[in-house]
Every structure is written in structure tokens, then in C-alpha cells.
Enzyme design. Structure first.
Site, PDB file in Angstrom:
ATOM      1  N   ASP A 101      -4.800   0.235 -28.449  1.00  0.00           N
ATOM      2  CA  ASP A 101      -5.821  -0.434 -29.266  1.00  0.00           C
ATOM      3  C   ASP A 101      -5.920  -1.935 -28.951  1.00  0.00           C
ATOM      4  OD1 ASP A 101      -3.353  -0.971 -30.207  1.00  0.00           O
ATOM      5  OD2 ASP A 101      -3.813  -0.657 -32.327  1.00  0.00           O
ATOM      6  N   HIS A 155      -7.742 -15.587  -1.801  1.00  0.00           N
ATOM      7  CA  HIS A 155      -7.771 -15.271  -3.231  1.00  0.00           C
ATOM      8  C   HIS A 155      -6.372 -14.991  -3.773  1.00  0.00           C
ATOM      9  CE1 HIS A 155     -12.315 -14.203  -3.049  1.00  0.00           C
ATOM     10  NE2 HIS A 155     -12.098 -15.493  -3.160  1.00  0.00           N
ATOM     11  N   ASP A 196      -6.674 -24.154  -6.673  1.00  0.00           N
ATOM     12  CA  ASP A 196      -8.106 -23.925  -6.892  1.00  0.00           C
ATOM     13  C   ASP A 196      -8.206 -23.404  -8.319  1.00  0.00           C
ATOM     14  OD1 ASP A 196     -10.738 -23.083  -7.010  1.00  0.00           O
ATOM     15  OD2 ASP A 196     -10.701 -22.044  -5.078  1.00  0.00           O
ATOM     16  N   ASP A 242     -15.010 -25.972 -10.859  1.00  0.00           N
ATOM     17  CA  ASP A 242     -14.379 -25.241  -9.750  1.00  0.00           C
ATOM     18  C   ASP A 242     -13.870 -26.285  -8.757  1.00  0.00           C
ATOM     19  OD1 ASP A 242     -13.655 -23.476  -7.768  1.00  0.00           O
ATOM     20  OD2 ASP A 242     -15.701 -22.840  -7.276  1.00  0.00           O
ATOM     21  N   HIS A 266     -14.691 -18.757   5.417  1.00  0.00           N
ATOM     22  CA  HIS A 266     -15.551 -18.628   4.226  1.00  0.00           C
ATOM     23  C   HIS A 266     -16.719 -19.607   4.247  1.00  0.00           C
ATOM     24  CE1 HIS A 266     -13.787 -22.230   2.359  1.00  0.00           C
ATOM     25  NE2 HIS A 266     -12.588 -21.769   2.670  1.00  0.00           N
ATOM     26  N   HIS A 323     -21.354 -22.779  -3.213  1.00  0.00           N
ATOM     27  CA  HIS A 323     -22.130 -21.815  -3.998  1.00  0.00           C
ATOM     28  C   HIS A 323     -22.702 -22.526  -5.216  1.00  0.00           C
ATOM     29  CE1 HIS A 323     -18.522 -21.714  -6.580  1.00  0.00           C
ATOM     30  NE2 HIS A 323     -17.839 -21.641  -5.456  1.00  0.00           N
ATOM     31  N   HIS A 351     -19.376 -18.335  -9.586  1.00  0.00           N
ATOM     32  CA  HIS A 351     -20.355 -18.050  -8.531  1.00  0.00           C
ATOM     33  C   HIS A 351     -21.646 -17.763  -9.283  1.00  0.00           C
ATOM     34  CE1 HIS A 351     -16.790 -16.752  -5.815  1.00  0.00           C
ATOM     35  NE2 HIS A 351     -16.896 -18.052  -5.926  1.00  0.00           N
ATOM     36  N   GLU A 383     -16.953 -27.045  -0.398  1.00  0.00           N
ATOM     37  CA  GLU A 383     -15.550 -26.649  -0.282  1.00  0.00           C
ATOM     38  C   GLU A 383     -15.131 -26.146   1.103  1.00  0.00           C
ATOM     39  OE1 GLU A 383     -14.615 -22.908  -2.349  1.00  0.00           O
ATOM     40  OE2 GLU A 383     -16.624 -22.962  -3.209  1.00  0.00           O
ATOM     41  N   TYR A 435      -7.461 -23.028   7.760  1.00  0.00           N
ATOM     42  CA  TYR A 435      -6.300 -22.196   7.415  1.00  0.00           C
ATOM     43  C   TYR A 435      -5.594 -21.747   8.692  1.00  0.00           C
ATOM     44  CZ  TYR A 435      -9.283 -22.153   3.325  1.00  0.00           C
ATOM     45  OH  TYR A 435     -10.082 -22.543   2.291  1.00  0.00           O
ATOM     46  N   ARG A 487      -8.046 -26.644   1.573  1.00  0.00           N
ATOM     47  CA  ARG A 487      -9.444 -26.587   1.125  1.00  0.00           C
ATOM     48  C   ARG A 487      -9.633 -27.765   0.171  1.00  0.00           C
ATOM     49  NH1 ARG A 487      -9.458 -21.824  -0.267  1.00  0.00           N
ATOM     50  NH2 ARG A 487      -9.206 -21.764  -2.527  1.00  0.00           N
ATOM     51  N   GLU A 513     -12.452 -29.085  -2.604  1.00  0.00           N
ATOM     52  CA  GLU A 513     -13.654 -28.589  -3.281  1.00  0.00           C
ATOM     53  C   GLU A 513     -14.076 -29.503  -4.422  1.00  0.00           C
ATOM     54  OE1 GLU A 513     -13.141 -24.742  -5.225  1.00  0.00           O
ATOM     55  OE2 GLU A 513     -15.315 -24.419  -5.175  1.00  0.00           O
TER      56      GLU A 513
END
Ligand code: GLY
Ligand code: MN
Ligand code: MN
Length: 442
Positions: A39, A245, A262, A273, A352, A356, A363, A388, A392, A409, A411
Site C-alpha cells: 500500500d 547516466h 549533474d 540542470d 551526446h 535541450h 528534457h 552541456e 569522456y 561535462r 552544463e
């Protein structure tokens, strides 16, 4: 209730929607609740389009718009329930929806007949249905069943089913251009987030665990009034930064590690972000400095370029060009820049995009292309974007040994203005000297 600026904003958004759905009926179900176990539910967050139009945060609710009728805006909400309210807190109820949320009519949502009847009645007068198909199977079934019922009620007319348009594109366009009040809310989210990144730079030390920094970020977000995270925080030490990620956040930070964070706070449904990278021992190594400076060069140049008339694609191409030049300078790539770009030689190091839309969703919604989807869309004042770029070098992957394990990175969140842009995230330093000085200030 006294009308705050906020209430007026929601009202204006509804008016704008109604002008765009002429002869139409639009349905927006609230975000579904998700059971975690038994629950206990996962944390609830209202659907962004739903909230954008209503400011209403309760589950089990529906917004119904009808541009043909005198009653343009109806809400179907949980009824007041003393027992439930004792356990879970105040329920606004249909009367509250009318009084405080601008509903012209409101009914309980626990008895399906109220919505079903109102929907069929509205549909019978409409030419188009605005409903997002494919988002929720239970809702798809309910809507199709009701449409069938409605067409049966019409008798033998031979008419076709109502065309269904996705309202997300209309809402996407509305949400993409931020009002001044929205830009201010995003700036608030950005300030809260920047301050959290600064405190992370101050407290991180070798020997700490990534989750300790994650906890400090959350503490700083909530401590400054942010409602929740805009997305799961990435707190990635050393080569974890190369996992784009990474969310495990459970590794011990070592002496020579860089820490990539990030993370973004959501403030009143608008999220920041921000990504920053810093050395956990307070000093970049020469190799880390080289890669960091290359990314910073690309990032700053893209920020400079971001203004009305340029597209996200222009920014991405620009980032790629600078990063390829830098990779050549560092002797990681060899060849002509044109050829290296043509053959996408940068992909192992920069896999990448460069940014965005940003807003209620990290996003955020909104078309990236022209209306005919054939050319990249130009930036306009009021849009908020991220910029950003990164580089890597995963451990044991391609590239010179000395750079392996480095992931960078940087950003920022950028509001496009008539004359150029305003960086909303200047509170989080990104110059090497500033970062080192903050890291050594505790
Ligand atoms: N934090 C998700 C992104 O940067 O796109
Ligand atoms: Mn981003
Ligand atoms: Mn990010």
C-alpha cells in the site's frame, strides 16, 4: 482566495489553449499513481501539462476543456473524504476546484459517470478531440469506449470517428516560450542548484562516498525550499563520470579523482540542470586540466553563440568543431577537422548532444524543428536551453592512457533574450582557479 500572480498565469494559459482548440474538446488526465509495494506509493508528481494548465497537484483528477460550450473548463477531482484526509492530508474537492482553481464546473472523479457523461456531451458538439494517445493504456481504453458510445448515440449518420490530435504539441509550444514569471522561477531553481553545487565543492574530500555528496546536494535543495529533484542526481567520481547516466552514487572518492555532479533542483515545478566537475583533493592534475580546459572552451563559445536566429543544431555543430580541434591539439585525433567531423571520429569521446529545452521537465517539451519538421528551429527570446558539451575517456577504452578515466561535462542553463542570452547558472563557478579556490575553502 485572493488571485495571486500564479492563479492569473494558469487562467491565461487556459485561455490561450482554448483559442488553439477551436471546435474541440481536450482531455488531460492527472499523472497516474504508481504503487511501489503493497500500500506504499512512489512519490507523486503531477503531470507537467496538467499542472501547467491548472496548478492542481492531486492525483485521480481530470481536466476537460470544451471550446464550444459556455462551460469551457471543468475539473473532475477526488471528493472530500474525512478518513482519507486524516491519513493523507487535505483534499481540495469539487467545491475547492471551483473556488480556488478556476473550474467553471467541478465533479467528483471517483464516480466515473460524471466525467463520462460530460465528455460524451462535449464530444457530440466537437469536431476534434485533443487527447494524448499512447501515454496510458487505461485511459486510451476509456476514451475509445466513450467515443464509441458517443458515435452510437448519434444514430445512423455514417460519420467518421472524431480525429484525435495530440495536445502535447500545442502545450509544448506554449511551454517552450517562457513568460517572465516562468523565467524567474527557473532562475530560482538555478540559484538553489548552483548553491548546492558550490557546497559540494566545499565539502568533498578524498575518502568520502559519492552518496554523501548526493545527500548534501539534496539537503541544500530541500533546505532552500525546492520541492524535489528535477531528475536523479548523477554524482560520479573518477571514471564513473564516463557513464553518462550513472546513478548508483556508491563509490568511495579517491585522492586524484575528479567528481562530476549533474544535479538539478525543481522549484515550483521548474527544474534546473547543472553539471560541474571538480577535483576531490582540490587540485586538477595537468591531464585533467587539459581536458577540462578543452570542454570549457567549447562550452563558453557555445554560450556566446546562443541567441535568437541560431539553432540547437548550430550550437551542437559548433561544440563538435571546437572539441575536434582540441582533440587534435591534444594529439588524441589526427587528420583534417572536416574529415574527422564527417566520419564522426569524435563520437567515442563526445557521444551526446550539446543541449535541450529546459522548463517544467528537464528534457522539456517543444518542437526542435520547424513546423514541417524539415529544418532545425531557430532560438527565440523566452526559450531556456542547456549548453552541456563534454569529453569522456572511459578506463580501458580508446584514447591515450594518460587521459583514461577522465570524464568532463560542463552544463549551464541559458535564457535566450532579444539581445542574446542570460546565463541563469552563473552562481556555480566553472573556471579552474575559482573551482580550486572553492574546493580548498573549507
Ligand atoms: N541531467 C540530464 C541532462 O543533462 O540532460
Ligand atoms: Mn541537460
Ligand atoms: Mn544535466
Amino acid at each position: 482566495m485572493k488571485k495571486s500572480l500564479h492563479t492569473i498565469d494558469f487562467e491565461q494559459r487556459r485561455k490561450q489553449l482554448l483559442t488553439k482548440i477551436k471546435k474541440g474538446v481536450a482531455v488531460f488526465p492527472a499523472a497516474p499513481e504508481h504503487i511501489r509495494n503493497n500500500d506504499v506509493h512512489h512519490e507523486y508528481r503531477q503531470d507537467s501539462n496538467f499542472y501547467y494548465l491548472s496548478g492542481f497537484e492531486e492525483a485521480n483528477s481530470i481536466l476537460l476543456f470544451d471550446s464550444n460550450s459556455k462551460t469551457h473548463f471543468q475539473m473532475f477531482v477526488q471528493p472530500k473524504d474525512a478518513t482519507k484526509e486524516l491519513w493523507e492530508g487535505k483534499i481540495i474537492g469539487p467545491e475547492g476546484a471551483k473556488k480556488d482553481f478556476g473550474a467553471e464546473a467541478a465533479f467528483p472523479s471517483n464516480d466515473p459517470k460524471f466525467f463520462d457523461e460530460a465528455f460524451i456531451k462535449a464530444l457530440l458538439e466537437a469536431e476534434v478531440l485533443y487527447y494524448r494517445v499512447g501515454h496510458n493504456e487505461d485511459w486510451d481504453r476509456r476514451i475509445f469506449t466513450l467515443m464509441k458510445k458517443a458515435i452510437r448515440q448519434l444514430g445512423r449518420t455514417g460519420r467518421a470517428f472524431w480525429p484525435i490530435h495530440d495536445p502535447n504539441e500545442i502545450l509544448g509550444e506554449m511551454r517552450l516560450i517562457k513568460t517572465r514569471a516562468e523565467a524567474e522561477q527557473l532562475e530560482q531553481a538555478a540559484n538553489i542548484t548552483a548553491e548546492a553545487h558550490v557546497s559540494a565543492m566545499k565539502i568533498a574530500k578524498p575518502g568520502m562516498f559519492e552518496y554523501e555528496i548526493e545527500a548534501a546536494l539534496y539537503h541544500a535543495f530541500r533546505g532552500q525550499g525546492a520541492g524535489r529533484l528535477g531528475y536523479g542526481s548523477i554524482v560520479a567520481g573518477g571514471s564513473n563520470a564516463c557513464v553518462l547516466h550513472y546513478v548508483a552514487n556508491n563509490k568511495k572518492l579517491e585522492d586524484k579523482d575528479l567528481l562530476l555532479i549533474d544535479a538539478g533542483a525543481e522549484f515550483e515545478y521548474y527544474t534546473a540542470d547543472i553539471t560541474r566537475c571538480f577535483p576531490v583533493n582540490g587540485r586538477f592534475t595537468p591531464e585533467q586540466k587539459e581536458i577540462y580546459s578543452a570542454v570549457l572552451k567549447a562550452q563558453k563559445s557555445c554560450v556566446k553563440m546562443a541567441r535568437p536566429g541560431k539553432s540547437m543544431k548550430d550550437l551542437h555543430n559548433h561544440a563538435i568543431e571546437i572539441l575536434v580541434e582540441e582533440l587534435k591539439r591534444l594529439k588524441i585525433l589526427k587528420g583534417t577537422t572536416t574529415n574527422l567531423i564527417k566520419h564522426k571520429a569524435y563520437i567515442p569521446y563526445y557521444p551526446h548532444g550539446t543541449g535541450h529545452w529546459l522548463g517544467m521537465d528537464v528534457h522539456d517539451t517543444g518542437r526542435y524543428f520547424s513546423e514541417s519538421y524539415d529544418t532545425p528551429r531557430k532560438l527565440e527570446p523566452g526559450m531556456v536551453i542547456t549548453i552541456e558539451p563534454g569529453l569522456y575517456f572511459a578506463a580501458n577504452a580508446k584514447g591515450p592512457h594518460k587521459y583514461q578515466g577522465i570524464g568532463i561535462r560542463i552544463e549551464d542553463d541559458v535564457l535566450i533574450t532579444a539581445s542574446g542570452n542570460k546565463v541563469l547558472t552563473t552562481g556555480a563557478p566553472k573556471e579552474i582557479e575559482e573551482i580550486e579556490s572553492l574546493c580548498n575553502s573549507n
